[in-house]
Design an enzyme around this catalytic site. Sequence first.
Site, mmCIF file in Angstrom:
data_model
loop_
_atom_site.group_PDB
_atom_site.id
_atom_site.type_symbol
_atom_site.label_atom_id
_atom_site.label_comp_id
_atom_site.label_asym_id
_atom_site.label_seq_id
_atom_site.Cartn_x
_atom_site.Cartn_y
_atom_site.Cartn_z
ATOM 1 N N GLY A 1 0.841 -1.184 0.000
ATOM 2 C CA GLY A 1 0.000 0.000 0.000
ATOM 3 C C GLY A 1 0.877 1.235 0.000
ATOM 4 N N CYS A 2 0.430 2.292 0.652
ATOM 5 C CA CYS A 2 1.212 3.537 0.720
ATOM 6 C C CYS A 2 2.600 3.263 1.282
ATOM 7 C CB CYS A 2 0.477 4.553 1.592
ATOM 8 S SG CYS A 2 1.406 6.088 1.852
ATOM 9 N N PHE A 3 3.640 3.687 0.563
ATOM 10 C CA PHE A 3 4.994 3.326 0.980
ATOM 11 C C PHE A 3 5.490 4.099 2.190
ATOM 12 C CE2 PHE A 3 6.198 5.596 -3.263
ATOM 13 C CZ PHE A 3 5.832 6.837 -2.776
#
Length: 428
Positions: free
Chosen positions: A32-34
């Site tokens: 997902g969002c890094f």
Amino acid sequence: MLPSRFLAVATLLLSLPLQALAATDSIVLGMGCFWGAEKRMSAIPGVLDVESGYAGGDAERAGYRDVLNLEKRIQRGRTDERNHAEVVKVTFDPEQVSLERVLIGFWENHDPTQGDRQGNDIGSNYRSAIYYNSDTQRDAALATRDAYQQALSEAGYGAITTEIAPLRNYNRAETYHQDYLKKNPNGYCGLGGTNVAYPGTVPGDGQQLASAQAPEQLEASDLNRERQLIVFEAEDCPFCKQFRAEVLDHWSSDIPVISTLNPRPPQGWELEKALFATPTMVLFEDGEEVSRYTGYKGDKERFWKWLGFQILTPAQQRIAFEQGTERAFTGSHLDEKRPGVFVDPITGAPLFRSDTKFESGTGWPSFFNPVEGALTYHEDRSHGMRRTEVRSASSGIHLGHVFDDGPPPTGKRYCINGNVLSFVPDSQ
């Protein structure tokens, strides 16, 4: 001809033993969002570096805007090009931490069953992924996936959707994305995955045999099924601590509240959608989510306004949030004379003691003195008049006005809308 400094580095590398050059390994993971992924994977002992990037797509070169724009075209059906996923490149020392341990950290720190999304981040660029660079990494990815699937299935989760494929077209993300949560501590806190432990481990610590239980799931029998507020927290979330200090530790609202470190609701209760950040405050009615408030950055008044819109009637909302006024002699508590305290209908904070109430003949509950610190005062020039508005200090809702024609000892008349008061009688 190469500059001397590059020749010096090349000479040094050639002089190192082969095993020294191969002392580290790396694997590319999509969670997902890094931002959150970088923070989570960096915390694993033996991990030397975590770099945010993009990988797994068709384009050889891509940046943040390229990925977002391509995802828009994909969602609109205008292309069948494969997009990159937001990923982290995890570099580790195999002598300090095993590849299996790194992968356990990957599985435990996100929800790998959600397909092209992670929480509220939706799109193929947020897919769960393992991009390997060797047969050894591929085999480890498949083996740990199968083991974790068993644990997830036993916990009631669906099938793992993680893409496991050879690494291709890796691109380092822009500098401002690197170490984002270190540079921006106000960034959101992730929930840390499903809270399902990899077999034989404690969630978030794959090096140890399970010696402690995961945070227990709330018991439905301990809660108010008719209406219950649940605060979903995480252990390493500074905003959870801030919300607790500013709101939970002073809770006096009629709404029952409970907090939990387990991201799942009680058995038989239903969330409308997956949680994606902490703290998340979810209001349940009859065991089903009716509304949620995600995140907290000291915006206490905004939180109470959200809760107020869930529990106040439309007439009360008009007074509380639109500076409305009930018609004279129609509001609540006009004839209330019992010993007790009038409180904010949302927060439960005391506003006026009943022994400061008096008959003003105006048609609204009137008081000559508020509880100390209970009100804030604001100039009101509406309707061609110049008045002093009073609001609740705890929630910020409009209560009424104060005038200088009251009785001794203060000479004040706090003219208050009865419909935005709750009354708590003194215990007998």
